[in-house]
Scaffold this active site. Sequence first.
Site, PDB file in Angstrom:
ATOM      1  N   GLU A 121       1.252  20.518  -2.351  1.00 21.61           N
ATOM      2  CA  GLU A 121       0.442  19.521  -1.654  1.00 21.61           C
ATOM      3  C   GLU A 121      -1.012  19.952  -1.704  1.00 21.61           C
ATOM      4  O   GLU A 121      -1.296  21.124  -1.509  1.00 21.61           O
ATOM      5  CB  GLU A 121       0.880  19.379  -0.192  1.00 21.61           C
ATOM      6  CG  GLU A 121       0.182  18.214   0.481  1.00 21.61           C
ATOM      7  CD  GLU A 121       0.571  18.028   1.952  1.00 21.61           C
ATOM      8  OE1 GLU A 121       1.317  18.858   2.508  1.00 21.61           O
ATOM      9  OE2 GLU A 121       0.113  17.046   2.522  1.00 21.61           O
ATOM     10  N   GLY A 261      -2.126  26.730   6.906  1.00 21.09           N
ATOM     11  CA  GLY A 261      -1.190  27.314   7.869  1.00 21.09           C
ATOM     12  C   GLY A 261       0.198  27.467   7.297  1.00 21.09           C
ATOM     13  O   GLY A 261       0.780  28.554   7.323  1.00 21.09           O
ATOM     14  N   ALA A 262       0.745  26.367   6.781  1.00 12.83           N
ATOM     15  CA  ALA A 262       2.110  26.401   6.264  1.00 12.83           C
ATOM     16  C   ALA A 262       2.377  25.103   5.520  1.00 12.83           C
ATOM     17  O   ALA A 262       1.586  24.162   5.597  1.00 12.83           O
ATOM     18  CB  ALA A 262       3.111  26.559   7.405  1.00 12.83           C
ATOM     19  N   MET A 263       3.509  25.053   4.813  1.00 11.62           N
ATOM     20  CA  MET A 263       3.817  23.883   3.998  1.00 11.62           C
ATOM     21  C   MET A 263       5.290  23.525   4.113  1.00 11.62           C
ATOM     22  O   MET A 263       6.164  24.383   3.981  1.00 11.62           O
ATOM     23  CB  MET A 263       3.432  24.189   2.538  1.00 11.62           C
ATOM     24  CG  MET A 263       3.710  23.045   1.593  1.00 11.62           C
ATOM     25  SD  MET A 263       2.748  21.567   2.035  1.00 11.62           S
ATOM     26  CE  MET A 263       3.891  20.302   1.518  1.00 11.62           C
ATOM     27  N   GLU A 264       5.531  22.229   4.322  1.00 12.38           N
ATOM     28  CA  GLU A 264       6.858  21.723   4.675  1.00 12.38           C
ATOM     29  C   GLU A 264       7.781  21.426   3.489  1.00 12.38           C
ATOM     30  O   GLU A 264       8.653  20.551   3.592  1.00 12.38           O
ATOM     31  CB  GLU A 264       6.687  20.447   5.508  1.00 12.38           C
ATOM     32  CG  GLU A 264       6.161  19.217   4.738  1.00 12.38           C
ATOM     33  CD  GLU A 264       4.645  19.003   4.798  1.00 12.38           C
ATOM     34  OE1 GLU A 264       3.917  19.988   5.053  1.00 12.38           O
ATOM     35  OE2 GLU A 264       4.198  17.869   4.577  1.00 12.38           O
ATOM     36  N   ASN A 265       7.657  22.119   2.352  1.00 10.01           N
ATOM     37  CA  ASN A 265       8.532  21.877   1.198  1.00 10.01           C
ATOM     38  C   ASN A 265       9.984  21.725   1.637  1.00 10.01           C
ATOM     39  O   ASN A 265      10.477  22.489   2.455  1.00 10.01           O
ATOM     40  CB  ASN A 265       8.455  23.058   0.227  1.00 10.01           C
ATOM     41  CG  ASN A 265       7.037  23.546   0.043  1.00 10.01           C
ATOM     42  OD1 ASN A 265       6.192  22.808  -0.402  1.00 10.01           O
ATOM     43  ND2 ASN A 265       6.784  24.786   0.436  1.00 10.01           N
ATOM     44  N   HIS A 297       6.080  22.404  13.759  1.00 12.08           N
ATOM     45  CA  HIS A 297       5.376  21.400  12.952  1.00 12.08           C
ATOM     46  C   HIS A 297       6.036  21.213  11.581  1.00 12.08           C
ATOM     47  O   HIS A 297       6.378  20.092  11.197  1.00 12.08           O
ATOM     48  CB  HIS A 297       3.914  21.821  12.802  1.00 12.08           C
ATOM     49  CG  HIS A 297       3.075  20.881  11.994  1.00 12.08           C
ATOM     50  ND1 HIS A 297       2.287  19.920  12.565  1.00 12.08           N
ATOM     51  CD2 HIS A 297       2.906  20.749  10.665  1.00 12.08           C
ATOM     52  CE1 HIS A 297       1.668  19.229  11.626  1.00 12.08           C
ATOM     53  NE2 HIS A 297       2.030  19.722  10.450  1.00 12.08           N
ATOM     54  N   GLU A 298       6.222  22.297  10.864  1.00  8.85           N
ATOM     55  CA  GLU A 298       6.777  22.175   9.510  1.00  8.85           C
ATOM     56  C   GLU A 298       8.221  21.680   9.560  1.00  8.85           C
ATOM     57  O   GLU A 298       8.641  20.864   8.738  1.00  8.85           O
ATOM     58  CB  GLU A 298       6.696  23.509   8.758  1.00  8.85           C
ATOM     59  CG  GLU A 298       5.310  24.127   8.675  1.00  8.85           C
ATOM     60  CD  GLU A 298       4.195  23.192   8.231  1.00  8.85           C
ATOM     61  OE1 GLU A 298       4.460  22.283   7.421  1.00  8.85           O
ATOM     62  OE2 GLU A 298       3.059  23.361   8.715  1.00  8.85           O
ATOM     63  N   HIS A 301       8.346  17.971  10.074  1.00 10.20           N
ATOM     64  CA  HIS A 301       8.010  17.221   8.860  1.00 10.20           C
ATOM     65  C   HIS A 301       9.264  16.816   8.083  1.00 10.20           C
ATOM     66  O   HIS A 301       9.215  15.887   7.276  1.00 10.20           O
ATOM     67  CB  HIS A 301       7.153  18.080   7.928  1.00 10.20           C
ATOM     68  CG  HIS A 301       5.664  17.907   8.088  1.00 10.20           C
ATOM     69  ND1 HIS A 301       5.062  16.681   8.206  1.00 10.20           N
ATOM     70  CD2 HIS A 301       4.653  18.822   8.113  1.00 10.20           C
ATOM     71  CE1 HIS A 301       3.731  16.848   8.302  1.00 10.20           C
ATOM     72  NE2 HIS A 301       3.474  18.135   8.258  1.00 10.20           N
TER      73      HIS A 301
HETATM   74  N1  TRP Z   1       1.263  19.723   4.832  1.00 12.05           N
HETATM   75  C1  TRP Z   1       0.773  20.970   5.347  1.00 12.05           C
HETATM   76  C2  TRP Z   1       0.902  20.848   6.856  1.00 12.05           C
HETATM   77  O1  TRP Z   1       1.927  21.017   7.381  1.00 12.05           O
HETATM   78  C3  TRP Z   1      -0.648  21.212   4.944  1.00 12.05           C
HETATM   79  C4  TRP Z   1      -0.906  22.090   3.767  1.00 12.05           C
HETATM   80  C5  TRP Z   1      -0.404  23.309   3.546  1.00 12.05           C
HETATM   81  C6  TRP Z   1      -1.818  21.887   2.715  1.00 12.05           C
HETATM   82  N2  TRP Z   1      -0.964  23.847   2.418  1.00 12.05           N
HETATM   83  C7  TRP Z   1      -1.828  22.993   1.903  1.00 12.05           C
HETATM   84  C8  TRP Z   1      -2.647  20.853   2.385  1.00 12.05           C
HETATM   85  C9  TRP Z   1      -2.650  23.124   0.791  1.00 12.05           C
HETATM   86  C10 TRP Z   1      -3.472  20.958   1.278  1.00 12.05           C
HETATM   87  C11 TRP Z   1      -3.460  22.075   0.489  1.00 12.05           C
HETATM   88  O2  TRP Z   1       0.021  20.468   7.562  1.00 12.05           O
HETATM   89 ZN    ZN Z   2       1.595  18.989   8.594  1.00 12.43          ZN
END
Ligand code: TRP
Ligand code: ZN
Length: 898
Positions: A121, A261-265, A297-298, A301
């Site tokens: 993302e 912060g983190a990513m919801e893959n 949060h993640e 998602h």
């Molecule tokens: N979707 C992520 C969240 O939970 C945001 C995010 C994580 C993101 N890494 C990123 C967005 C890198 C842009 C680029 O909010």
């Molecule tokens: Zn988010």
Amino acid sequence: MRTDTPVTIRRQNYLPFPYDIATVRLEFDLDPADTQVRSQLEVRRTGEGPLVLNGEDLELVSVQVDGRDWAGRYQVDGDTLTLDGLGTQARVEIVSRCRPEANSALMGLYVSNGVFFTQCEAEGFRRITWFPDRPDVMSRYSVVLRADKKRFPQLLSNGNLVKQADLADGRHEAHWEDPFPKPCYLFALVAGALTWRESRMRTRSGREVLLQVYSDPGSEGKTQYALESLERAVRWDERRFSLELDLDRFMIVAARDFNMGAMENKGLNIFNAAYVLADPESATDANFSAIEAVIGHEYFHNWTGNRVTCRDWFQLSLKEGLTVFRDQEFTADMMAQGLDAQAAASARTVKRIDDVVTLRAAQFPEDAGPMAHPIRPESYQEIGNFYTATVYEKGAEVIRMQQTLLTPAGFTRGLAEYFRRHDGQAVTCDDFVAAMESVYAQDHPGRDLSVFRRWYSQAGTPRVRVTIEHDAATRRCTVTLAQRCEPVGVERLPGAPAKQPFHIPFAIGLLDAQGRPLPLKQADGHEVRDTALLELTTEHAQWTFENIDARPVPSLLRDFSAPVIVEYDYTDHELALLMRHDGNAFARWEAGQQLATRVILAATRERQEGRPFALHRDFIEAWRSVLTAPGLDAAYRARALTLPSEKTLAEHMAKVDPVALAAVRDETLGALGRALADDWRAAVQANQTPGDYSPDPISAGKRALKNLALATLMAGRVDGATEQALGQYDTARNMTDRLSALSSLVNFGAADASARVLADFYERWQDDPLVVDKWFTLQATARGTTVQTVEGLMTHPAFSLRNPNRARSLVFQFCLNNPYGFHRADGSGYRYWASQVLALDALNPEIAARLARALDRWVRYVPELSEPMRQVLQQVRSHPGLSRNVTEIVSKALEIAA
Ligand code: TRP
Ligand code: ZN
């Protein structure tokens, strides 16, 4: 070096993608220096035109269609690959190569600490393979990972592990299948040597699921809180919204190098290690609570973002605003859990205060500056620049207002309707509001959310002016609300449409002269006990309340029922009354903040006019009353006694003089320390937390109050404070107390003592990167730190610009949170900023663009500062090879002077 010509992407130009891609099969031959990716796509034509795929920093090896070499029938043009001559159905196979080790942007496939990670993302998947990199193309993924077994024993991807095998040459492979169709931005892989902690739980419907938290070897003692937070998040979503975990396996992996912060893959969340790893010795109360919130949060998602995703990136708030709202509610419920009714209500108010403080410090300034945008932007040059406080935090407020208008029960029905309509789809913010509106219209016949929708299309923070008229003869009180919202950001450019009134839910109470709540009876007989929700949908409107003997004191925007600025001319006496008696704890806190704002702003003007500083007795007494009033819990008291931040105060000034403001705020703190020394000392004694550390909100609240008291005594240079701080530093058994003592010493203590404890702290914690970050931050933000100090720290062996957490802990903290050091009249802070934006831009444009925003409100400052700011902004803009990310920020800062 590449130079991007900025292209503006517009929401109104959305077109569906002319192909369906039902399945994607990816095979990775992982090698840090040179990784090969084979991608097989099952495509079916649904519209007109060739198949156009995105790709960035990739080496194209081959293209085949239905098993035949497609040479001559495809072209690569910049960052697109165009395939001609496809039939209605085709199997497209593309082989490409990328260089993970050389990837310092941390988008796409990269290596951190010897481990492969991905971040897709918003537009990172195109750095892994050629693909239509947009969220409305949803496919089923099967993934094969191959790598050296010794160096990369764990091979993880989305969904379920279906097969594992050893290969020749010491390599091995793993096959993963994700049963849910997803956009490519939710793809992830992780490969490396990791340790993990796991648990199993039964979901509501009785399925057994495996939860795992992975992290680097040696950190296994720090993942327990993260795993427990995940379990709580799973349970909470079942209870509150009847949403169940839909996978058999859910993994979280901690990365040391991570942009956000983190990513919801899907099924494989990747986290910044700062939001996973914690133990009492190395992490603060704030760290523990951030971990729970980000894990929530993640996880949330998975439904709001993954099961229902965004049609295009203009709809980002569809998932982010909603998911922030959900994590705020989760945290509030966790904080209130197990407390009696009164303590639970206070805990919820504390959470609300913390969220509003963030909104005012980060989002209000954004909404008034050159980057101002609606929560659903109309255009962008680089989507990475729109992961903003507006899309996230104001977006959450817009969702919260819908809950207020629909009631929590109505909102829950609305959310169920949203999933009933859109599960498995890529949709728009308007689809969300339409689902909510269907419930709203059932419950309020004849009404709709058409005016409310303007929160999605208009930027800016509305101002609501309140007037109160009381008629003693009729015993009636009339409340008039009038709203206005000046054009901001691109709305100021010629040709922008005129702004329309917002739908503002405005919660209000009325108090009598003794501070008692008045029942609110309207002419139509409608009566509420103490809080009325006024719905302002036009420029101005009036409400009349009956049976009111004397002019009341209004308690306004209770619980911050809308993201607006209230204008009402309270007397100091009225604010003091609200501070003591307002039955709405949020409004009670707000009254104290307003009084403090008034005092600090007046003193800043006096200082600028060369008059000496003296704190008014009434203000001291107001603060004493909060410090000593019975019946308030420590967490709430700590918030109520915290002076408004410099960022919030600056919003009230015509021209900002940050150094004068910071100095007056510090002097105010010091004066409060001296005037109330005995009460602060008593607070230190009364709020000790002996015994084993626990991050629960009651204990954390006590530490917050105790450490505020200690800092205030230190700021006042009160006798014995330094000894107290040194003692606490030495004997602390948790990081919250140790770091607070250290911070007080570094900011307000003698230079020698402060140098000694700083050296001791580094000595003890040098092997823990998250604590070393804290050590850099302390020095970056310390009073007394200059550009020279920071440049010195950059030569420290532990410093690196390539690690985003480290860059943030020193460079960002100095530029954003050190008014004394950064805003020097000689411009040295600004020249440092320019050099760091450019240095970072060569490594990681997304991070550089965030630093670039430190100056985007340059026109707000006094001319002695705004002119040197303008000069460095221009210098950065004219730098050859500047990224699209930074170009957008600095051009808007210079061109859309707000
Ligand atoms: N979707 C992520 C969240 O939970 C945001 C995010 C994580 C993101 N890494 C990123 C967005 C890198 C842009 C680029 O909010
Ligand atoms: Zn988010």
